[in-house]
Scaffold this motif. Structure first.
Motif, PDB file in Angstrom:
ATOM      1  N   ALA A   1       7.047   6.612  12.308  1.00 49.68           N
ATOM      2  CA  ALA A   1       6.795   5.761  11.050  1.00 49.68           C
ATOM      3  C   ALA A   1       6.314   6.939  10.029  1.00 49.68           C
ATOM      4  O   ALA A   1       5.760   7.647  10.012  1.00 49.68           O
ATOM      5  CB  ALA A   1       5.675   4.964  11.360  1.00 49.68           C
ATOM      6  N   GLN A   2       7.331   6.856   8.859  1.00 47.37           N
ATOM      7  CA  GLN A   2       6.893   7.556   7.727  1.00 47.37           C
ATOM      8  C   GLN A   2       6.594   6.631   6.440  1.00 47.37           C
ATOM      9  O   GLN A   2       5.260   6.359   6.441  1.00 47.37           O
ATOM     10  CB  GLN A   2       8.244   8.387   7.237  1.00 47.37           C
ATOM     11  N   CYS A   3       7.271   6.031   5.837  1.00 47.82           N
ATOM     12  CA  CYS A   3       6.781   4.792   4.779  1.00 47.82           C
ATOM     13  C   CYS A   3       6.512   3.686   5.443  1.00 47.82           C
ATOM     14  O   CYS A   3       5.589   3.013   5.002  1.00 47.82           O
ATOM     15  CB  CYS A   3       7.911   4.537   3.888  1.00 47.82           C
ATOM     16  N   GLY A   4       6.988   3.428   6.546  1.00 42.25           N
ATOM     17  CA  GLY A   4       6.397   2.204   7.455  1.00 42.25           C
ATOM     18  C   GLY A   4       7.229   0.976   7.179  1.00 42.25           C
ATOM     19  O   GLY A   4       6.796  -0.116   7.823  1.00 42.25           O
ATOM     20  N   ILE A   5       8.081   0.691   6.249  1.00 46.59           N
ATOM     21  CA  ILE A   5       8.431  -0.579   5.577  1.00 46.59           C
ATOM     22  C   ILE A   5       9.646  -1.093   7.015  1.00 46.59           C
ATOM     23  O   ILE A   5       9.542  -2.138   7.154  1.00 46.59           O
ATOM     24  CB  ILE A   5       9.039  -0.411   4.474  1.00 46.59           C
TER      25      ILE A   5
ATOM     26  N   PHE B   1      17.813  -0.158  10.066  1.00 48.22           N
ATOM     27  CA  PHE B   1      17.895   1.018   9.289  1.00 48.22           C
ATOM     28  C   PHE B   1      16.586   1.652   8.920  1.00 48.22           C
ATOM     29  O   PHE B   1      15.640   1.065   8.730  1.00 48.22           O
ATOM     30  CB  PHE B   1      18.501   0.655   7.822  1.00 48.22           C
ATOM     31  N   CYS B   2      16.503   3.131   8.864  1.00 49.78           N
ATOM     32  CA  CYS B   2      15.566   3.656   8.536  1.00 49.78           C
ATOM     33  C   CYS B   2      15.982   4.674   7.413  1.00 49.78           C
ATOM     34  O   CYS B   2      17.051   5.615   7.847  1.00 49.78           O
ATOM     35  CB  CYS B   2      14.731   4.431   9.634  1.00 49.78           C
ATOM     36  N   ARG B   3      15.404   4.762   6.295  1.00 50.26           N
ATOM     37  CA  ARG B   3      15.867   5.873   5.121  1.00 50.26           C
ATOM     38  C   ARG B   3      15.196   6.953   5.545  1.00 50.26           C
ATOM     39  O   ARG B   3      15.693   7.883   4.693  1.00 50.26           O
ATOM     40  CB  ARG B   3      15.604   5.038   3.907  1.00 50.26           C
ATOM     41  N   CYS B   4      13.922   7.328   5.995  1.00 44.52           N
ATOM     42  CA  CYS B   4      13.030   8.292   5.901  1.00 44.52           C
ATOM     43  C   CYS B   4      13.196   9.223   6.840  1.00 44.52           C
ATOM     44  O   CYS B   4      13.158  10.626   6.959  1.00 44.52           O
ATOM     45  CB  CYS B   4      11.498   7.689   5.951  1.00 44.52           C
ATOM     46  N   THR B   5      13.131   8.650   8.277  1.00 43.77           N
ATOM     47  CA  THR B   5      13.089   9.568   9.262  1.00 43.77           C
ATOM     48  C   THR B   5      14.520  10.333   9.846  1.00 43.77           C
ATOM     49  O   THR B   5      14.252  11.281  10.533  1.00 43.77           O
ATOM     50  CB  THR B   5      12.689   8.860  10.779  1.00 43.77           C
ATOM     51  N   GLY B   6      15.433   9.820   9.541  1.00 42.70           N
ATOM     52  CA  GLY B   6      16.715  10.317   9.983  1.00 42.70           C
ATOM     53  C   GLY B   6      16.770   9.721  11.496  1.00 42.70           C
ATOM     54  O   GLY B   6      17.791  10.647  12.286  1.00 42.70           O
ATOM     55  N   TYR B   7      15.871   9.111  12.108  1.00 42.34           N
ATOM     56  CA  TYR B   7      15.909   8.224  13.297  1.00 42.34           C
ATOM     57  C   TYR B   7      15.577   9.190  14.715  1.00 42.34           C
ATOM     58  O   TYR B   7      14.978   8.703  15.442  1.00 42.34           O
ATOM     59  CB  TYR B   7      17.454   7.708  13.731  1.00 42.34           C
TER      60      TYR B   7
ATOM     61  N   GLN C   1      12.997  11.075  15.356  1.00 44.32           N
ATOM     62  CA  GLN C   1      11.539  11.135  15.886  1.00 44.32           C
ATOM     63  C   GLN C   1      11.329   9.421  16.450  1.00 44.32           C
ATOM     64  O   GLN C   1      10.370   9.365  17.090  1.00 44.32           O
ATOM     65  CB  GLN C   1      10.520  11.471  14.659  1.00 44.32           C
TER      66      GLN C   1
END
Lengths: 755, 165, 292
Positions: B106-110, B142-148, B150
C-alpha cells in the motif's frame, strides 16, 4: 540507547494500518453538517468570446447556489507564477473545459442535469492546437508571441564545433501528453465563517500553494485562510498546482452560500479538465569526432504549455537543464521555449520536463552511436561525465560517481551482451523479434538553482511531556512515504524508537511552510531540516542540563517532562540555508543547478510480436545511485512504480485530442498498464552518500520516470532495425512503419528486377 | 424521446454487510457503492472510475468479487456483502493485510481496499497461487503507485503464511 | 455519477414468466438488466436512455447449463465465471471459456453474462465470434412461446438484433461436435487485461488426409457485427496448407473484414492483424493436425 538503526531499515509505514483497514479518510469520505455539493460549468469551445449564458428550463434554479466571476471577492485568478489563469473565465475562453460558472445544491444527484442545462453562446475565435501552429504565430493567443517562457543555456563555443566535427548528427524527438491518473480523483471541501475565515480540506500536495492562491482569490489575510490536507490517493504532480483551482471553486461556493461545499470530480471531468504532462518536441544537432567524442551541439527543446502559463517556465527549466543528460558537452547551446495552445494548461507530472528531454537525448545517443559506428554502450562510455568535469550549465561534478561502472553493473545484471547476441540469432526466424536497449541518465533533486533559497523552507519538531515527538512540516504524504521517512530521520537523530515519533497532518494553521512536496526534495531537503531541528531539541535539553550526551528513551522522556514542567513545550525550528557551494546565475542560467544528482542506467528487454505489432517488456533492470537508501521497501516501491508509469508513457498512454479536448477521458479508453502488462522490474541501488541530504539521501521519486521510455525504444530499434522517435509508440505505429518499410523494399526490389 | 422525469419512490432493501443485517430505503437504481458509502457510512470502498475498470469499489457479494459501482442496490437485496471494514476483526489484522504492510503493498492506499478484497477472493479459491495466478487474479484492480510487484509479493507471502484469514 | 437514481425504475420479478409478462405488457418500455456490466456504465455516464429496467439477474431458469447427449444449453444468465469454470464448456468449447476469461477482470467476469454480451451486441464483444464458429442457436422466449434461431442471423446490423421487444434469450445451444477440432482464440487489445478488443479471432479447424476438411473463422471488432469469414474459409477448405495458401488466406482475410478507424485503433491495422491471425491459425493447424 535505542534498539538498532532505524534509517536504512524498512520500518512499517506510519499511516499504513489505516490504509489496509479502510479507515484512512480521503476527502470524499468526509461529510460536514449542512454540506452542499458543487459542480462546474465548463466551456465547450477551445477559444472564443462568451456572448450569452442562459439558465435553461427544467431546473429549479432558486434551489441552487450559483457563482459567476462577479462573485469573486479578490482577484479572478489562480495565483501561481503569473496571474494569467482565471479562476472562472470571464468573457473570454481559451480552452475546452475551462471553468465558467459554479453551481451547488444539497442533493448531489441534481448537479449533472443543472450543469447540462446551462447553455452558453460563443463567438468562436480561431484556435491553435499544436506547438508548430503556435510558433507560426498565425494566431496570437497568449502574450505578444504565444511564448510563456524561453531559456538560453550556453557553454563553450558552439559555432566552432561544426568545423571540427567528423560527424554531424541530427534528430527530432517528440513525446505526447500523459495523464497522471491518480486513482483518487481531485476533490475539495471548503467552509467559510465570517469570523474564523476560510478552511479547505482536500487532496493535494502543496498546502501553502493553495493558501497563497486562496488569499488572493478570496481577498483574505493569511491568518484567515486555513488549508488542511486529507489523505491523498495518489498525486504524481497532478495535485501540485491544480488543487488551487478546485479549492478556489469550493471556497467561492462556500462563501456565497454560507455552507460547507464539497466538489469531487468524476473520472471523465478529472481527465479532460485538469493538467497533464507537457507534450514536447526536441531537436538535436550534435558534432562528434571520429573517435566518438561529443564535441558539442545544439538542442532545441519546446514544450506545449496549453492555454495559460501555470508552471510551464519551471517544467521548461528542468527539461532544458536535463537535456544534455549525464554526458560531457564541451560546448552546447540549449534553446528552450514553452508555447501556448488552446488546450487545458499542462502541468506537473513526475519528472517535470526531464522525462521529455531525456527521452530525446537517449534516443539521440543511440542514433549518434550508430552513425559513428560505435555500440550504444561504447559511445556512452566515452562521453560520460566524470568527477571534476562540468555539466551543460557549468556545474562541477563533485561526487565520486563512476558511470562507467554503473553501466557495467547494469549490463551484467541484465545479461545484456549474451541476450543481444542471442536475439540477433533468434530474430533471423520466427514471428517475434526481440531486442535489448539501455538508457543512462540523471535527475537533479530539489528546486533548481536558487529555488531552495527562494523557498526558504521551515520545519518544526516538538517534544511533549510524555516524551513523544511530533514533526511539523507542510510536506505531504501521498504514498511515497513522507511520513515514514521523516519519522525515521527524527527517531534516528534523537535516539528514540520509531514508534515514539509522530508527524502532524499538514494544516497551514499548525505547520510551517516546508515548501511544496515536489521536485524529489522531501527526503533530501526537508529531511535534512527535520534532522537539524531534532538535533536542536537534543541541544536544548542538553544545554539545560536535562540530558546527557547519550541517553535512553526513558531518560529522554524524563527530560521532556522536566522541560515542559519548567519551560513549557519544546519546539525547535530549522530553516533552509543555501550551502555556499551551490552558486547559480539566474540570468545566464549557469552554475550549480542542483544540490545533488541521482544517476541511473536502465536496461529494457522487449519482444515485438509481428502478428499483432505489440511490444511486451519482458525484463527490466533499474540500477541507480541515490546517495543513501533510507527505507529499502519504500525506495524500491518508488522505482518500480515510476518505471511502471514510464512504461505507460512509452507504450500505452495516448491522449487522443480533438480540437483541444481529450476524447478518451475514461479508464476504458486511456490505457494505463495493468498488472498483466508489466514485467518483473528488478531494482538495484548504489549509495555514494550526499552531504546535502538527510543521512546522505538524495531525491529518488522522479528519477525512475526518465529512463524507461528511451531504453524501451532503443530496445525496439534493436529488435526491428527501425528507429522510432515519438512516444507513445503504439502497435498501430509499428505496423505502419513496417508496412512502409516493406513497401519501399518492394519498390527497390521491383526496380532492381526491372534493370 | 424522453418522458418527463418522474421521481420514483424508494424501496426497501435488506442485506447483510460484514455479518450485520441492514435494512434501508433506497432508490432501486442507487449504486451499491453509493449506498455503502453514503447511507451506511462505510467509506472504505472507493470510487476510482465509475466504469468498473479500476476495481477500487470491489466488494464481496455472496462470496464473489464484484465492482459495486456497477450494481444497482436492488440486485443486492438478500445478499451477503463483505467490505474492507469487515476484513480486519478484533484489531488482529488479517494475515493478508499484515503482508501488505510488510511488503509495501500500500502506498497512497486508495486502491488498497479493493486490492485486498481481490487478493482475499483469490486466496480463498487458490490458497497457494502461482505468480501468474496472482497477476491474473488482480488484473482487474488498478494501482498507479506501486507497479504491482510489492502487491504480488504481499499476496504470495500471505499464501505462504498459510491462511488468508 | 451523472444519472439521478430517482428518475429510474428497476423491478426484479422472481421468475422468468413474471419478467416475460412485464415485457409483454409494455413492449420496449422495460430494458432488461442482468449483471449490469454494460448497462450500468452507460447509466453512470448519464447516457442510458431507458428509464424503466427489469432485473433478470440470477433468475434460476436462466442460470442453468443443461448437458444433453449432443448439445449443451447455456442459460443466457450464466456469467463468464460460470463459463470458464464449467468442466464441459472448458473441455469442449474452449473458444468460449477462453473468451470468458478475457472479458474484463474477475469482478466483471462474475457479473457479466453471455446473454447480456449477445444482446448488447457490441461488435467488439469477446464471446460472440466463438458462438459463430460453434454455429450456436439461440432459444428466444416470450409470452408467445419459445423459438430457436441460428445465431449467425441474429445480428442484423450495428447493435441491432432479431430480438423482439418482448423477448429474452433463454439459452444458447451448442452442438457437441467440436471436441476433435483444433481451436484457437486470440484477442488483441490495447493491453493484456481489461481491454476492449481491437481485433479478436475464434477459429476452428480440422485436417483430414492432410487437407483442410473444415475451417471456421469468426472475428470481432472488424465489422459492424461479429463476422464469419466465409470467403477466407472457402479458399482454404479442401486445400493443403502450405506457405502459398497461408499467404493467400492472409490477404483474403485482410480484404474480407470491414474495420473502421475509431478511438481504439485504425482500419489498416485491424485488417493487417486480422490477416496475420488467420495466417497464424493456419500455421498452427498444419502442425497440430486435428488435435486440439
Amino acid at each position: 540507547m535505542k534498539n538498532g538503526p532505524i534509517v536504512g531499515t524498512s520500518v512499517p509505514r506510519k499511516e499504513g494500518r489505516a490504509k489496509v483497514t479502510g479507515e484512512a479518510r480521503y476527502v470524499d469520505d468526509m461529510v460536514l453538517p449542512d454540506m452542499l455539493y458543487g459542480a462546474t460549468v465548463r466551456s465547450r469551445f477551445p477559444r472564443g468570446k462568451v456572448k450569452k449564458i442562459t439558465f435553461g428550463p427544467g431546473i429549479d434554479w432558486e434551489e441552487f447556489v450559483v457563482v459567476s466571476p462577479k462573485d469573486i471577492p479578490g482577484k479572478n485568478c489562480i495565483a501561481l507564477i503569473e496571474d494569467d489563469q482565471p479562476c472562472l473565465a470571464d468573457g473570454m475562453v481559451n480552452h475546452p473545459e475551462e471553468p465558467l460558472l459554479l453551481v451547488a445544491h444539497p442533493d448531489r444527484h441534481l448537479l449533472p442535469k443543472a450543469v447540462e442545462a446551462v447553455s452558453v453562446e460563443y463567438d468562436a475565435l480561431p484556435a491553435i492546437f499544436s506547438m508548430e501552429e503556435s510558433e507560426r504565430l498565425s494566431q496570437i493567443i497568449w502574450g505578444a508571441d504565444n511564448t510563456f517562457k524561453s531559456y538560453l543555456i550556453e557553454k563553450g563555443d558552439v559555432e566552432a564545433v561544426w568545423e571540427a566535427a567528423d560527424y554531424i548528427v541530427e534528430g527530432e524527438y517528440t513525446t505526447g501528453a500523459q495523464e497522471q491518473l491518480y486513482i483518487e480523483n481531485n476533490g475539495m471541501i471548503a467552509a467559510f465563517d465570517p469570523q474564523q475565515g476560510l478552511t479547505v480540506w482536500g487532496s493535494l500536495q502543496c498546502p501553502y500553494y493553495l493558501h497563497k492562491a486562496l488569499m488572493k482569490l478570496c481577498d483574505l489575510p493569511a491568518d484567515r485562510v486555513r488549508v488542511v490536507q486529507t489523505e491523498t490517493g495518489g498525486a504524481f504532480g497532478g495535485k501540485e498546482e491544480y488543487p488551487s483551482m478546485i479549492a478556489g471553486h469550493a471556497a467561492l461556493l462556500a462563501m456565497k452560500s454560507g455552507k460547507p461545499v464539497k466538489i469531487i470530480y468524476d473520472r471523465m471531468e478529472d481527465m479532460t479538465a485538469t493538467t497533464k504532462r507537457h507534450p514536447s518536441r526536441t531537436r538535436h544537432r550534435t558534432a562528434v569526432s571520429k573517435d566518438g567524442k561529443i564535441l558539442g551541439g545544439e538542442i532545441e527543446f519546446t514544450l506545449d504549455g496549453g492555454a495559460y502559463e501555470t508552471l510551464s517556465p519551471v517544467v521548461l527549466s528542468r527539461g532544458a537543464i536535463h537535456s544534455g543528460g549525464p554526458y560531457h558537452w564541451p560546448s552546447v547551446r540549449i534553446r528552450a521555449k514553452a508555447v501556448a495552445t488552446n488546450a487545458p494548461p499542462h502541468g506537473a507530472f513526475r519528472g517535470f520536463g526531464a522525462p521529455q528531454s531525456l527521452f530525446a537525448l537517449e534516443r539521440h545517443m543511440d542514433r549518434v552511436a550508430q552513425t559513428v559506428g560505435l555500440s550504444p554502450v561504447e559511445f556512452r562510455r566515452r562521453n560520460f561525465l566524470k568527477p571534476g568535469q562540468t555539466t551543460t550549465t557549468g556545474q562541477t561534478v563533485r561526487e565520486k560517481i563512476d558511470l562507467s561502472k554503473l553501466l557495467d553493473r547494469a549490463l551484467e545484471l541484465s545479461g545484456y551482451y549474451a541476450k543481444k547476441k542471442k536475439f540477433a540469432e533468434e530474430n533471423q526466424v520466427g514471428g517475434c523479434k526481440k531486442g535489448i536497449g539501455m538508457a543512462a541518465f540523471l535527475h537533479g533533486a530539489g528546486f533548481t538553482g536558487s529555488g531552495e533559497r527562494y523557498l526558504g523552507s521551515e520545519v518544526g519538531v516538538e517534544a511533549c511531556a510524555d516524551g513523544s515527538v511530533r514533526i511539523l512540516v507542510s510536506s505531504t504524504e501521498f504514498g511515497q512515504g513522507t511520513k515514514t521517512v521523516l519519522c525515521q530521520i527524527v527517531a534516528e537523530a534523537l535516539g528514540l524508537r520509531y514508534e515514539d515519533v509522530g508527524i502532524a497532518q499538514p494544516d497551514t494553521q499548525e505547520v510551517p511552510n516546508s515548501g511544496p512536496t515536489v521536485a524529489s526534495r522531501t527526503v533530501m531537503v526537508v529531511g535534512k531540516l527535520v534532522q537539524s531541528a531534532a538535533m536542536g531539541i537534543r541541544q536544548t535539553l542538553t544545554a539545560r542540563g536535562m540530558l546527557g550526551d547519550s541517553f535512553t528513551p526513558e531518560e529522554f522522556r524524563a527530560a521532556c517532562q522536566a522541560h515542559v514542567a519548567q519551560h513549557g513545550k519544546i519546539r525547535c525550528l530549522a530553516r533552509y540555508e543555501q550551502p555556499d557551494d551551490i552558486v547559480w546565475d539566474e540570468q545566464k542560467y549557469r552554475g550549480s543547478a542542483y544540490a545533488a544528482f541521482a544517476w541511473a542506467v536502465y536496461v529494457a528487454e522487449v519482444t515485438v510480436d509481428l502478428t499483432t505489432y505489440s511490444v511486451s517488456v519482458d525484463d527490466f533492470v533499474a540500477i541507480q545511485e541515490v546517495g543513501k537508501v533510507l527505507h529499502p521497501v519504500l525506495a524500491s516501491g518508488q522505482i518500480i512504480g515510476g518505471v511502471a508509469q514510464a512504461i505507460g508513457f512509452a507504450l500505452y498512454e495516448k491522449v487522443i485530442w480533438e480540437k483541444g479536448r481529450m476524447q478518451n477521458g475514461q479508464m476504458t479508453n486511456y490505457m494505463m498498464p495493468t498488472s498483466a502488462d508489466l514485467p518483473p522490474i528488478r531494482v538495484y541501488f548504489e549509495e555514494l552518500g550526499n552531504v546535502h541530504g538527510a543521512y546522505g539521501a538524495k531525491g529518488i521519486g522522479e528519477l525512475p520516470m526518465d529512463g524507461p521510455a528511451p531504453a524501451i525504444l532503443n530496445a525496439i530499434e534493436d529488435a526491428l532495425d527501425i528507429p522510432f522517435d515519438s512516444i507513445p509508440l503504439l502497435p498501430e505505429d509499428i505496423f505502419a512503419a513496417l508496412a512502409e518499410k516493406t513497401a519501399s523494399e518492394n519498390v527497390v526490389r521491383s526496380v532492381r528486377e526491372e534493370r | 424521446m424522453r418522458e418527463s422525469p418522474q421521481v420514483r419512490t424508494k424501496c426497501e432493501i435488506s442485506f447483510t454487510v460484514n455479518g450485520k443485517l441492514v435494512t434501508l430505503r433506497a432508490h432501486a437504481m442507487e449504486r451499491l457503492l453509493d449506498v455503502l458509502r453514503h447511507e451506511l457510512r462505510l467509506t472504505g470502498t472507493k470510487e476510482g472510475c465509475g466504469e468498473g475498470e479500476c476495481g477500487s469499489c470491489a466488494v464481496l457479494m455472496d462470496g464473489m468479487l464484484v465492482n459495486s459501482c456497477l450494481i444497482p442496490v436492488l440486485q443486492a437485496n438478500g445478499a451477503s456483502i463483505v467490505t474492507i471494514e469487515g476484513l480486519a476483526s478484533n484489531d488482529q489484522l488479517r494475515v493478508l493485510q499484515q503482508a501488505f504492510l510488510d511488503c509495501g503493498g500500500a502506498q497512497c492506499g486508495i486502491c488498497t481496499p479493493g486490492m485486498i478484497l481481490a487478493a482475499f477472493h483469490l486466496l480463498s479459491k487458490k490458497p497457494q497461487p502461482t505468480s501468474e495466478e496472482i497477476r491474473e487474479g488482480l488484473s482487474g484492480n488498478f494501482c498507479r503507485c506501486t507497479g504491482y510487484m510489492q502487491i504480488f509479493e504481499a499476496v504470495a507471502q500471505a499464501g505462504r503464511r498459510g491462511t488468508a484469514t | 455519477m451523472r444519472a439521478h437514481p430517482a428518475e429510474y425504475e428497476l423491478v426484479a420479478p422472481r421468475t422468468l414468466p413474471a419478467v416475460l409478462s412485464l415485457l409483454a405488457q409494455a413492449p420496449g418500455a422495460w430494458l432488461p438488466i442482468a449483471g449490469g456490466t454494460d448497462v450500468m456504465v452507460q447509466y453512470s455516464a448519464g447516457n442510458l436512455r431507458a428509464r424503466k429496467l427489469v432485473s433478470i439477474w440470477n433468475l434460476p431458469e436462466l442460470r442453468r447449463i443443461e448437458i444433453l447427449p449432443d448439445e449443451i444449453q447455456i442459460g443466457a444468465g450464466c456469467t463468464y465465471t460460470n463459463l470458464s469454470e464449467h468442466t464441459i464448456v472448458s473441455r469442449e468449447f474452449t473458444l468460449l471459456s477462453r473468451a470468458a476469461r478475457w472479458t474484463g477482470g474477475i469482478a466483471n467476469q462474475n457479473r457479466g453474462t453471455i446473454g447480456g454480451n449477445i444482446v448488447n451486441a457490441s461488435p467488439a464483444a469477446d464471446s460472440l465470434p466463438a458462438l459463430l464458429v460453434y454455429e450456436a442457436e439461440l432459444l428466444l422466449v416470450s409470452v408467445r412461446g419459445e423459438r430457436r434461431v441460428p445465431y449467425r442471423n441474429f445480428h442484423i446490423d450495428y447493435r441491432r438484433t432479431q430480438l423482439a421487444s418482448d423477448e429474452l434469450i433463454r439459452a444458447i445451444c451448442l452442438k457437441r461436435w467440436f471436441s476433435e477440432y483444433y481451436a484457437q482464440a486470440r484477442k488483441i487489445g490495447a493491453r493484456n487485461a481489461q481491454a476492449i478488443s481491437k481485433v479478436c479471432l475464434a477459429a476452428l479447424g480440422r485436417l483430414a488426409d492432410g487437407v483442410v476438411d473444415d475451417i471456421r473463422l469468426a472475428m470481432g471488432s472488424v465489422a459492424p457485427v461479429p463476422l464469419r469469414l466465409t470467403e477466407t474459409e472457402r479458399i482454404v477448405k479442401t486445400k493443403r496448407i502450405d506457405s502459398a495458401l497461408i499467404q493467400l488466406a492472409r490477404t483474403t482475410a485482410a480484404a474480407e473484414v470491414l474495420p473502421i478507424d475509431d478511438i481504439r485503433s485504425t482500419a489498416r491495422y485491424r485488417a493487417a492483424v486480422a490477416g496475420n491471425l488467420v495466417a497464424e491459425f493456419l500455421e498452427h493447424l498444419s502442425v497440430s493436425g486435428s488435435r486440439r
